[in-house]
Scaffold this active site. Structure first.
Site, PDB file in Angstrom:
ATOM      1  N   HIS A  68       0.845  -1.178   0.000  1.00  0.00           N
ATOM      2  CA  HIS A  68       0.000   0.000   0.000  1.00  0.00           C
ATOM      3  C   HIS A  68       0.887   1.237   0.000  1.00  0.00           C
ATOM      4  O   HIS A  68       1.801   1.325   0.797  1.00  0.00           O
ATOM      5  CB  HIS A  68      -0.864  -0.025   1.266  1.00  0.00           C
ATOM      6  N   TYR A 198      -7.477  10.547   4.768  1.00  0.00           N
ATOM      7  CA  TYR A 198      -7.434  11.432   5.933  1.00  0.00           C
ATOM      8  C   TYR A 198      -8.334  12.626   5.629  1.00  0.00           C
ATOM      9  O   TYR A 198      -8.005  13.439   4.752  1.00  0.00           O
ATOM     10  CB  TYR A 198      -6.011  11.935   6.195  1.00  0.00           C
ATOM     11  N   TYR A 385       6.590   8.730   7.300  1.00  0.00           N
ATOM     12  CA  TYR A 385       5.315   8.018   7.355  1.00  0.00           C
ATOM     13  C   TYR A 385       5.508   6.510   7.200  1.00  0.00           C
ATOM     14  O   TYR A 385       4.890   5.714   7.896  1.00  0.00           O
ATOM     15  CB  TYR A 385       4.425   8.552   6.232  1.00  0.00           C
TER      16      TYR A 385
END
Ligand code: RFL
Length: 388
Positions: A68, A198, A385
């Protein structure tokens, strides 16, 4: 060697020690069925995958996990995507639910002859001033028992016996309440978008994260004091659709909500991660807000560092790794904490008075604008991240 807790930290540690010929026992309060169904994390960093591969523990995630690499921000200023798997170090996540990883780790440990005592709750760890610490336990029927080892690894989470047994003043606890609560949801529904979503909205944050083709995790920021019962399915889906701006960007794929939990976004770090023969790893060492999906990844990293240090000491008489364990892990923990705090600030609208956005809220919009427009900011984000 006694390991408290059969989560990602305890089971990676158990597998590595057992493979290196260090005798150990894992004490676990829950039943095997509870462990195999407890759904939590799902996003594994590339470094976590490398650690698991290095020790032959990645078979299941390679068979059933999916890579992903994209996240999508939906804000009052529009929508943008970051293909983080091709930015920074170019590393994607592997989506593989934590309960499946725990199931794999447990099976491999037991198949290799490792011992886990289920339904065994550690009550206290005593004798921390000496070289033979003792763990007192009680089984599911309340019968007491004791286990001794050269070391005790506290991998039993934030409410475990390891933390409770630390003498007052032996370890500092740095704590931060982010002042935000989320309703964590698991829906029996396929993902609604091919990215982590988000949504930053004046009514509160909403998040979307794929888990499996049939189950999706969502988050909804909720008021402090709110309980799961305040959130029937229809209210959840209506609120998610509103905050994720489904009218503009496409409908959500709805389904029954299987699980709803209120999570207060809190972080803490214990320092040092050792008191005498008691060593802490995973959530027992540091709790991190789920805003950046780092907790399980830190747990695996710390377990590998700890296993190497213990093998060096117990098999080769080289205790230097044990002495350095805390500093090595704290370096990674604080970096993860910093990014997780950055994410909390990015994703939440600060309530303004009289409809006037406060200073913090202008900063948040500027931060999102930098992320949308600055290539170097995007590279930095991708590195933070997807890494630990
Ligand atoms: P765990 O997994 O909590 O395992 C600890 C084990 O110890 C047992 N135990 C005891 N056993 C014996 N005696 C006692 N006194 C005991 N007390 C407890 C427990 O039964 C349990 O089996 O800790 P560990 O191994 O440190 O692993 C940490 C991770 O589980 C945690 O950090 C993550 O789940 C955090 N997290 C996420 N992390 C990620 O990296 N990516 C994610 O996407 C992600 N999503 C999440 C999350 C955590 C969440 N919650 C529930 C806070 C999503 C959510 C909603």
């Amino acid at each position: 060697m006694v390991i408290l807790g059969a989560g990602p930290a305890g089971l990676v540690l158990g597998n590595l020690l057992h493979a290196a010929g260090v005798g150990c026992v894992v004490l676990e309060r829950a039943t095997p069925a509870q462990l195999r169904t407890r759904q939590r994390a799902g996003f594994l960093a590339a470094n976590t995958v490398r650690i698991l591969e290095r020790h032959g523990l990645a078979g299941g995630l390679h068979r059933h996990g999916r890579t992903h690499a994209t996240c999508e921000f939906r804000t009052e200023d529009g929508r943008f995507r970051l293909d983080y798997g091709h930015l920074g170090r170019g590393e994607p996540h592997t989506v593989y639910p934590q309960h499946l990883l725990v199931t794999d780790l447990l099976t491999q440990y037991q198949d290799a002859g490792g011992t886990v005592l289920f339904g065994t709750e550690a009550v206290t760890v005593q004798g921390l001033d000496g070289t033979r610490p003792t763990v007192t336990v009680r089984d599911a029927d309340g019968r007491p028992g004791r286990w001794q080892g050269r070391y005790v690894a506290g991998c039993d989470g934030r409410h475990g016996a390891a933390r409770r047994s630390l003498p007052p003043g032996s370890v500092r606890r740095h704590h931060l309440d982010h002042g935000v609560s989320w309703l964590g949801l698991l829906a029996e529904a396929p993902p609604s978008l091919d990215a982590v979503g988000y949504a930053v909205h004046e009514r509160g944050f909403a998040g979307h994260m794929a888990r499996t083709p049939d189950v999706t995790r969502y988050y909804l920021q909720c008021e402090r004091g709110s309980t799961p019962d305040d959130w029937p399915d229809d209210r959840i889906w209506d609120e998610l659709a509103l905050r994720m701006r489904a009218a503009d960007h496409g409908p959500l794929r709805r389904g029954p909500v299987l699980d709803r939990t209120v999570v207060h976004l809190e972080s803490d770090v214990l320092e040092p991660l050792r008191h005498g023969p008691l060593l802490l790893a995973g959530d027992a060492a540091s709790l991190i807000s789920p805003s950046a999906a780092k907790g399980a990844n830190l747990a695996v990293l710390e377990a590998e560092v700890l296993a190497r240090a213990l093998v060096d000491d117990l098999r080769h008489g080289a205790p230097e790794g044990i002495a350095r364990y805390s500093d090595r892990c704290l370096h990674h923990i604080w970096r993860a904490q910093e990014f997780s705090r950055w994410m909390v600030r990015l994703l939440h609208v600060a309530p303004g008075s009289d409809g006037v956005p406060p200073f913090h809220d202008h900063l948040r919009r500027s931060r999102l604008a930098s992320l949308r427009t600055s290539r170097s900011c995007q590279h930095w984000f991708a590195e933070q991240y997807a890494g630990v």
